[in-house]
Scaffold this active site. Structure first.
Site, PDB file in Angstrom:
ATOM      1  CE  LYS A  13      -2.038  -0.832   3.920  1.00 47.84           C
ATOM      2  NZ  LYS A  13      -1.368  -2.062   4.361  1.00 47.84           N
ATOM      3  NE  ARG A  88      -3.465  -0.770  10.492  1.00 53.20           N
ATOM      4  CZ  ARG A  88      -2.510  -0.265   9.719  1.00 53.20           C
ATOM      5  NH1 ARG A  88      -2.667   0.875   9.115  1.00 53.20           N
ATOM      6  NH2 ARG A  88      -1.396  -0.934   9.559  1.00 53.20           N
ATOM      7  NE  ARG A 122       8.077  -2.443   5.796  1.00 56.72           N
ATOM      8  CZ  ARG A 122       6.771  -2.237   5.970  1.00 56.72           C
ATOM      9  NH1 ARG A 122       5.988  -1.990   4.953  1.00 56.72           N
ATOM     10  NH2 ARG A 122       6.261  -2.304   7.181  1.00 56.72           N
ATOM     11  NE  ARG A 155       7.267   0.138   9.642  1.00 55.60           N
ATOM     12  CZ  ARG A 155       6.050   0.031   9.108  1.00 55.60           C
ATOM     13  NH1 ARG A 155       5.801   0.541   7.911  1.00 55.60           N
ATOM     14  NH2 ARG A 155       5.083  -0.563   9.768  1.00 55.60           N
ATOM     15  NE  ARG A 166       2.986  -4.260  11.165  1.00 54.15           N
ATOM     16  CZ  ARG A 166       4.197  -4.380  10.614  1.00 54.15           C
ATOM     17  NH1 ARG A 166       5.201  -4.850  11.322  1.00 54.15           N
ATOM     18  NH2 ARG A 166       4.395  -4.022   9.381  1.00 54.15           N
TER      19      ARG A 166
HETATM   20  P1  ADP Z   1       1.814  -1.748   8.139  1.00 50.47           P
HETATM   21  O1  ADP Z   1       0.695  -1.609   7.128  1.00 50.47           O
HETATM   22  O2  ADP Z   1       3.103  -2.178   7.538  1.00 50.47           O
HETATM   23  O3  ADP Z   1       1.456  -2.563   9.352  1.00 50.47           O
HETATM   24  P2  ADP Z   1       1.571   1.138   8.820  1.00 50.47           P
HETATM   25  O4  ADP Z   1       2.711   2.029   8.516  1.00 50.47           O
HETATM   26  O5  ADP Z   1       0.320   1.313   8.032  1.00 50.47           O
HETATM   27  O6  ADP Z   1       2.147  -0.327   8.735  1.00 50.47           O
HETATM   28  O7  ADP Z   1       1.175   1.258  10.370  1.00 50.47           O
HETATM   29  C1  ADP Z   1       2.137   1.081  11.384  1.00 50.47           C
HETATM   30  C2  ADP Z   1       1.457   1.063  12.751  1.00 50.47           C
HETATM   31  O8  ADP Z   1       0.814   2.329  12.998  1.00 50.47           O
HETATM   32  C3  ADP Z   1       0.344   0.034  12.930  1.00 50.47           C
HETATM   33  O9  ADP Z   1       0.856  -1.245  13.273  1.00 50.47           O
HETATM   34  C4  ADP Z   1      -0.448   0.674  14.077  1.00 50.47           C
HETATM   35  O10 ADP Z   1       0.204   0.510  15.306  1.00 50.47           O
HETATM   36  C5  ADP Z   1      -0.399   2.144  13.724  1.00 50.47           C
HETATM   37  N1  ADP Z   1      -1.539   2.546  12.840  1.00 50.47           N
HETATM   38  C6  ADP Z   1      -1.450   2.960  11.551  1.00 50.47           C
HETATM   39  N2  ADP Z   1      -2.668   3.239  11.049  1.00 50.47           N
HETATM   40  C7  ADP Z   1      -3.553   2.998  12.028  1.00 50.47           C
HETATM   41  C8  ADP Z   1      -4.986   3.071  12.123  1.00 50.47           C
HETATM   42  N3  ADP Z   1      -5.726   3.460  11.089  1.00 50.47           N
HETATM   43  N4  ADP Z   1      -5.559   2.741  13.309  1.00 50.47           N
HETATM   44  C9  ADP Z   1      -4.827   2.355  14.354  1.00 50.47           C
HETATM   45  N5  ADP Z   1      -3.484   2.236  14.339  1.00 50.47           N
HETATM   46  C10 ADP Z   1      -2.835   2.543  13.190  1.00 50.47           C
END
Ligand code: ADP
Length: 211
Positions: A13, A88, A122, A155, A166
């Site tokens: 994404k 999410r 990554r 990360r 996750r």
């Molecule tokens: P990935 O898709 O690789 O898990 P992201 O960069 O989208 O990583 O998100 C990293 C972290 O940020 C998530 O694991 C969560 O802790 C937090 N996060 C991101 N977006 C949201 C969301 N919409 N609601 C709650 N937590 C979020």
């Protein structure tokens, strides 16, 4: 064009949102990037979410929604945007719907094995956020970003433990959004298991040419 990019962690994404953002000239709004930036700068928000993000848990809905609401009020988001990593959960989607209507939800589909392989190698640029993979998409010079010369890092939530968490959270809390948006006829499925170029071609097909 107001878009949501939906899919498990590691589906691509972020990489694709970067490409589509340039091509369609709309900002990429990544809640993950917003949280990571706050953590790096040690702001109040950063202190609140540091441990949650490190474990791979979800930040509480109210906090996330108010952050996104504020971001979508900025001038650069008035002509459209890509939401990368938001919503999410069903409550986040319902809250979003109360103040914004979307044009499409791009659903990135991919197997768990491919996701785990991608996330465990990554690397991300500290300065510009560009994404690499030690095996599949290495930078030209090891540890250095091709685009800006910044340093690459892994990360802290790309450990096997956090990746597994996750993925589980995705299945429980985020995957229900697939049928939520399918019912609303907004969902556009794409197969994101191949290269970013291949995925971009599919996205162009489902979204049409930029205006
Ligand atoms: P990935 O898709 O690789 O898990 P992201 O960069 O989208 O990583 O998100 C990293 C972290 O940020 C998530 O694991 C969560 O802790 C937090 N996060 C991101 N977006 C949201 C969301 N919409 N609601 C709650 N937590 C979020």
């Amino acid at each position: 064009m107001k878009l949501i990019f939906l899919g498990p962690p590691g589906a691509g994404k972020g990489t694709l949102a970067g490409l589509v953002s340039k091509e369609y000239d709309i900002p990429q709004i990544s809640t993950g990037d917003i949280f990571r930036d706050a953590i790096k700068r040690e702001t109040e928000l950063g202190k609140k979410v540091k441990e949650i993000v490190g474990r791979g848990d979800l930040v509480p809905d109210d906090l996330t929604v108010s952050l996104v609401r504020e971001r979508l009020g900025q001038p650069d988001a008035q002509g459209g945007y890509i939401l990368d990593g938001f919503p999410r959960t069903i409550p986040q989607a319902a809250a979003l719907e109360a103040f914004q209507s979307m044009d499409a939800v791009v659903n990135f589909t991919i197997s768990d094995e491919t996701v785990i392989g991608r996330l465990s190698g990554r690397e991300v640029c500290k300065s510009c956020g560009a994404i690499y993979h030690v095996k599949n998409m290495p930078s030209k010079v090891k540890g250095i970003c091709d685009k800006c010369g910044g340093a690459l890092y892994t990360r802290p939530d790309d450990t096997l433990e956090s990746i597994t968490n996750r993925l589980e959270i995705y299945k429980k809390q985020t995957e229900p959004l697939v049928s939520y948006y399918r019912k609303k006829k907004l969902l556009r499925d794409i197969d994101s298991s191949k290269s970013p170029e291949d995925t971009l071609l599919q996205i162009r097909k489902v979204l049409g040419k930029p205006k």
